[in-house]
Design an enzyme around this catalytic site. Structure first.
Site, PDB file in Angstrom:
ATOM      1  N   LYS A   1       0.839  -1.209   0.000  1.00  0.00           N
ATOM      2  CA  LYS A   1       0.000   0.000   0.000  1.00  0.00           C
ATOM      3  C   LYS A   1       0.871   1.254   0.000  1.00  0.00           C
ATOM      4  CE  LYS A   1      -3.851  -2.495   2.031  1.00  0.00           C
ATOM      5  NZ  LYS A   1      -4.688  -2.839   3.192  1.00  0.00           N
TER       6      LYS A   1
ATOM      7  N   GLN B   1      -4.895  -1.508   9.303  1.00  0.00           N
ATOM      8  CA  GLN B   1      -4.785  -2.852   8.731  1.00  0.00           C
ATOM      9  C   GLN B   1      -5.422  -3.880   9.675  1.00  0.00           C
ATOM     10  OE1 GLN B   1      -3.742  -3.434   5.665  1.00  0.00           O
ATOM     11  NE2 GLN B   1      -3.919  -5.649   5.789  1.00  0.00           N
TER      12      GLN B   1
ATOM     13  N   ASP C   1     -11.114   2.642   3.337  1.00  0.00           N
ATOM     14  CA  ASP C   1     -11.384   1.203   3.233  1.00  0.00           C
ATOM     15  C   ASP C   1     -12.873   0.927   2.978  1.00  0.00           C
ATOM     16  OD1 ASP C   1      -9.410  -0.793   3.351  1.00  0.00           O
ATOM     17  OD2 ASP C   1      -9.017  -0.395   5.474  1.00  0.00           O
TER      18      ASP C   1
HETATM   19  N1  GUN Z   1      -6.877  -6.948   5.872  1.00  0.00           N
HETATM   20  C1  GUN Z   1      -7.106  -7.728   4.778  1.00  0.00           C
HETATM   21  N2  GUN Z   1      -7.649  -6.991   3.780  1.00  0.00           N
HETATM   22  C2  GUN Z   1      -7.758  -5.729   4.254  1.00  0.00           C
HETATM   23  C3  GUN Z   1      -8.227  -4.510   3.682  1.00  0.00           C
HETATM   24  O1  GUN Z   1      -8.691  -4.435   2.539  1.00  0.00           O
HETATM   25  N3  GUN Z   1      -8.161  -3.424   4.498  1.00  0.00           N
HETATM   26  C4  GUN Z   1      -7.677  -3.473   5.763  1.00  0.00           C
HETATM   27  N4  GUN Z   1      -7.682  -2.348   6.476  1.00  0.00           N
HETATM   28  N5  GUN Z   1      -7.237  -4.584   6.316  1.00  0.00           N
HETATM   29  C5  GUN Z   1      -7.276  -5.704   5.559  1.00  0.00           C
END
Ligand code: GUN
Length: 281
Positions: free
Chosen positions: A52, A96, A119
């Site tokens: 990211k 996350q 998100d």
């Molecule tokens: N953990 C697994 N996929 C995601 C996601 O798309 N966003 C976040 N914040 N955590 C995750």
């Protein structure tokens, strides 16, 4: 042989489009900044967070990185989010998941200001999606819609079956396909006659979390198959929820694993960051 839907190429195209948008926003004095919070050091989460941040750097979005110790208290995390909510220079906040067991994930998600919820997990974001109003959309299902559209696959009027009903993929996927005028069925682990239900699909989206569960017995000839799963098999090779070698010969289009849905999640996160900055400028 089927059309192989190239998520890597489509996500690269989207990121290049976003890079241009970011350059234009910066020219008019709008800054872009994503705050990325990770609690603990789960290796898979560290890989996702690293990707990211890399995507931010490529597109021209600043990223603020918070790598917090596993022992961070819920209160400390909530205080950090509240501080970031107030900061004018931060457009997006990403925590996350999963979080350590002593932290209430729901409460954390609710604490993020919905205008920075890139998100799309906040109940307000889910609500606006449900009633067809503007708001952030969960990145993986939003990415799947882009995969379909940019591969020339029509959704309107099609029988769409989603296997899996998670808050992050299955449920928002259903709402997005409905928004595109698909006829939508959400199947899950308790669905009776799952194979028959799945075989109705013109577009089958699989998010079951079980390696290679979906064989050709679940797939109508000529269907489009979208595989959300990612696992390591016994030889340490990546595979999806779909048994690709078995299913590919009978479908019209299919996403590979890796290189299908996965890269789209990050592209759509970047898209949400750019939208957030453009909306709040
Ligand atoms: N953990 C697994 N996929 C995601 C996601 O798309 N966003 C976040 N914040 N955590 C995750």
């Amino acid at each position: 042989m089927p059309q192989i839907i190239d998520g890597k190429a489509i996500s690269a195209q989207i990121k290049d489009e976003l890079k241009e948008k970011v350059a234009a926003l910066k020219q008019e004095g709008t800054s872009l900044c994503l705050a990325v919070i990770q609690v603990g050091n789960d290796p898979a989460s560290s890989v996702y967070v690293g990707n990211k941040k890399k995507a931010c750097a490529y597109i021209g979005i600043e990223s603020l990185s918070y790598e917090l110790d596993e022992s961070t208290t819920q209160e400390e995390l909530l205080n950090l989010i509240k501080e970031l909510n107030k900061r004018q220079d931060v457009n997006g906040i990403l925590v996350q998941l999963p979080l350590p067991g002593h932290i209430d994930e729901d409460l954390v998600i609710r604490t993020i200001d919905p205008s920075k919820d890139v998100d799309g997990f906040h109940p307000q974001s889910v609500g606006t999606l449900c009633i067809g109003q503007k708001g952030f959309v969960s990145c993986t299902p939003a990415g799947i819609i882009q995969l379909l559209k940019r591969s020339g696959i029509e959704i309107a009027g099609k029988e769409c079956v989603i296997i899996g009903r998670s808050n992050i993929v299955g449920k928002p996927m259903a709402l997005l396909l409905l928004r595109e005028n698909g006829t939508v069925t959400v199947a899950h682990s308790k669905t009776a006659n799952l194979k028959d239900v799945a075989k109705r699909a013109d577009i089958l989206v699989v998010a079951v979390g079980k390696p290679k569960m979906i064989t050709r017995d679940y797939v109508k000839e000529g269907a489009v198959v979208i595989d959300v799963g990612i696992h390591r098999n016994e030889n340490n090779k990546l595979c999806g929820d779909v048994d690709y070698d078995d299913v590919a010969p009978i479908c019209s289009a299919i996403t590979p694993v890796p290189g299908g849905v996965g890269p789209m999640t990050i592209a759509m996160l970047m898209n949400n960051c750019v939208e957030s900055a453009a909306l709040n400028r």
